[in-house]
Design a protein around this motif. Structure first.
Motif, PDB file in Angstrom:
ATOM      1  N   ILE A   1     -14.561 -40.219  46.860  1.00 58.64           N
ATOM      2  CA  ILE A   1     -13.391 -39.358  46.683  1.00 58.64           C
ATOM      3  C   ILE A   1     -12.369 -39.677  47.770  1.00 58.64           C
ATOM      4  O   ILE A   1     -11.180 -39.834  47.497  1.00 58.64           O
ATOM      5  N   ALA A   2     -12.837 -39.799  49.014  1.00 58.47           N
ATOM      6  CA  ALA A   2     -11.945 -40.141  50.120  1.00 58.47           C
ATOM      7  C   ALA A   2     -11.308 -41.511  49.890  1.00 58.47           C
ATOM      8  O   ALA A   2     -10.119 -41.704  50.157  1.00 58.47           O
TER       9      ALA A   2
ATOM     10  N   SER B   1     -10.654 -42.838  47.028  1.00 58.39           N
ATOM     11  CA  SER B   1      -9.635 -42.675  45.984  1.00 58.39           C
ATOM     12  C   SER B   1      -8.365 -42.066  46.548  1.00 58.39           C
ATOM     13  O   SER B   1      -7.253 -42.441  46.154  1.00 58.39           O
ATOM     14  N   VAL B   2      -8.517 -41.145  47.488  1.00 59.32           N
ATOM     15  CA  VAL B   2      -7.340 -40.565  48.150  1.00 59.32           C
ATOM     16  C   VAL B   2      -6.607 -41.641  48.946  1.00 59.32           C
ATOM     17  O   VAL B   2      -5.374 -41.708  48.937  1.00 59.32           O
TER      18      VAL B   2
ATOM     19  N   GLN C   1      -6.466 -44.714  48.208  1.00 56.93           N
ATOM     20  CA  GLN C   1      -5.749 -45.551  47.237  1.00 56.93           C
ATOM     21  C   GLN C   1      -4.401 -44.932  46.864  1.00 56.93           C
ATOM     22  O   GLN C   1      -3.390 -45.627  46.782  1.00 56.93           O
ATOM     23  N   VAL C   2      -4.406 -43.631  46.658  1.00 52.29           N
ATOM     24  CA  VAL C   2      -3.146 -42.939  46.329  1.00 52.29           C
ATOM     25  C   VAL C   2      -2.167 -43.036  47.501  1.00 52.29           C
ATOM     26  O   VAL C   2      -0.971 -43.300  47.306  1.00 52.29           O
ATOM     27  N   LEU C   3      -2.663 -42.851  48.711  1.00 51.71           N
ATOM     28  CA  LEU C   3      -1.796 -42.930  49.888  1.00 51.71           C
ATOM     29  C   LEU C   3      -1.284 -44.356  50.110  1.00 51.71           C
ATOM     30  O   LEU C   3      -0.150 -44.543  50.559  1.00 51.71           O
TER      31      LEU C   3
END
Length: 111
Positions: A67-68, A70-71, A73-75
């Motif tokens: 999950i971290a 994936s975050v 990746q968004v950032l």
């Protein structure tokens, strides 16, 4: 729904995050010199994300690390506001991240 972490998934995702950390660190001078971003913004954002990639890569035994990741990746995609080319590179790394998770799970026979 349980999320099983496999050794292959850890290796592939750690590889993606390792390469991404290098790219994010190298974006710092590009943001400062080419795009005239203030160093007080570029350094914490880019180097901070690069360090986040390294930290998350070390935590990939835990399902919450995905999950971290994936975050992150968004950032990384959001750093395109500092260096527009990062919109493209961020999407490429996000695609590699998702592919690493699904391909490793499929190869190792996890449903």
């Amino acid at each position: 729904m349980s999320f099983t972490v496999t050794p292959g998934m850890r290796r592939l995702c750690a590889s993606v995050l390792g390469m991404e950390s290098i790219v994010l660190a190298l974006v710092t001078p590009v943001a400062i010199v080419v795009n005239d971003v203030v160093p007080g913004v570029a350094v914490p954002v880019c180097v901070g994300l690069a360090l986040a990639c390294v930290v998350v890569a070390g935590m990939l035994k835990r399902p919450s690390a995905y999950i971290a990741g994936s975050v992150v990746q968004v950032l990384a995609i959001a750093t395109g506001f500092l260096v527009p080319m990062m919109f493209f590179l961020g999407v490429v790394f996000a695609a590699l991240w998702v592919t690493a998770i699904f391909v490793a799970r499929r190869v190792e026979g996890v449903t």
